[in-house]
Design a protein around this motif. Structure first.
Motif, mmCIF file in Angstrom:
data_model
loop_
_atom_site.group_PDB
_atom_site.id
_atom_site.type_symbol
_atom_site.label_atom_id
_atom_site.label_comp_id
_atom_site.label_asym_id
_atom_site.label_seq_id
_atom_site.Cartn_x
_atom_site.Cartn_y
_atom_site.Cartn_z
ATOM 1 N N SER A 82 -5.142 8.434 -1.384
ATOM 2 C CA SER A 82 -5.086 8.020 -2.788
ATOM 3 C C SER A 82 -3.671 7.594 -3.125
ATOM 4 O O SER A 82 -2.707 8.264 -2.746
ATOM 5 N N SER A 111 -1.358 6.531 -6.444
ATOM 6 C CA SER A 111 -1.273 6.474 -7.903
ATOM 7 C C SER A 111 -0.556 5.197 -8.321
ATOM 8 O O SER A 111 0.084 4.537 -7.503
ATOM 9 N N GLY A 149 4.175 4.140 -5.940
ATOM 10 C CA GLY A 149 3.168 5.099 -6.344
ATOM 11 C C GLY A 149 3.206 6.319 -5.441
ATOM 12 O O GLY A 149 3.821 6.319 -4.372
ATOM 13 N N THR A 202 -5.114 3.078 -9.815
ATOM 14 C CA THR A 202 -5.121 4.098 -8.772
ATOM 15 C C THR A 202 -6.052 3.604 -7.678
ATOM 16 O O THR A 202 -7.187 3.200 -7.966
#
Length: 181
Positions: free
Chosen positions: A164, A166, A175, A147
């Motif tokens: 962010s 993932s 992601g 991550t």
């Protein structure tokens, strides 16, 4: 002249009344180093039996030049009292080894996947990367899934955005990207 003192609990006893009458007594003893940090915790559990005894030993990854003194480098727990000799692998409960960068950020966690008599065999459970401010920018788990976190601006502040990402999945090959403003 002024002095400061630190008082740490050495021995703790607890008493529990039993419905059948009498008491169950549990006991733990903690030994500290010259800086007041726990080195050994002897958890004797119910003092009437040795079957529930546990000993936890902590070694520190100190960087005295940077005054990083309380970072646990290794924590090992065995299923015998601290005064007893542990037989491996029978008495092994857990063993964790931590690695830090020169700023005290935790960069790698390793756990013992097995503990033969010759010594622990470690596997990497997690790794982390940090920016110049000590903020986590990447965290990778034991399966290699990472991550990532980005901060805007990268240096200085105030932070106006956090992005962010993932780890990729079959449905989201790049992601999941989450932006917080």
């Amino acid at each position: 002249s002024l002095r400061a003192y630190q008082v740490n609990p050495g021995v703790q006893r607890d008493f529990t009344a039993l419905s059948s009458g009498g008491w169950r007594t549990t006991k733990s003893e903690t030994t500290y180093d010259d800086r007041g940090l726990p080195l050994r915790e002897d958890d004797l559990g119910d003092v009437s039996t040795a079957a529930d005894d546990r000993c936890t030993r902590t070694e520190y990854a100190r960087n005295t030049d940077k005054w990083l003194l309380n970072l646990a480098g290794r924590v090992e727990t065995v299923s015998v009292a601290c005064g007893q000799t542990a037989a491996f692998p029978a008495n092994a409960l857990s063993d964790t080894r931590n690695t830090y960068d020169d700023k005290g950020n935790l960069t790698k966690v390793e756990v013992a996947k097995e503990r033969p008599a010759t010594g622990p065999v470690y596997v990497t459970a997690a790794t982390s990367e940090y920016d110049s401010h000590g903020r986590a920018t990447a965290a990778t788990d034991a399966l290699g899934r990472t991550t990532k976190t980005a901060f805007v601006p990268e240096t200085g502040g105030p932070v106006t955005q956090i992005v962010s990402t993932s780890p990729p999945t079959a449905a989201l090959t790049a992601g999941l990207v989450t932006t917080t403003t």
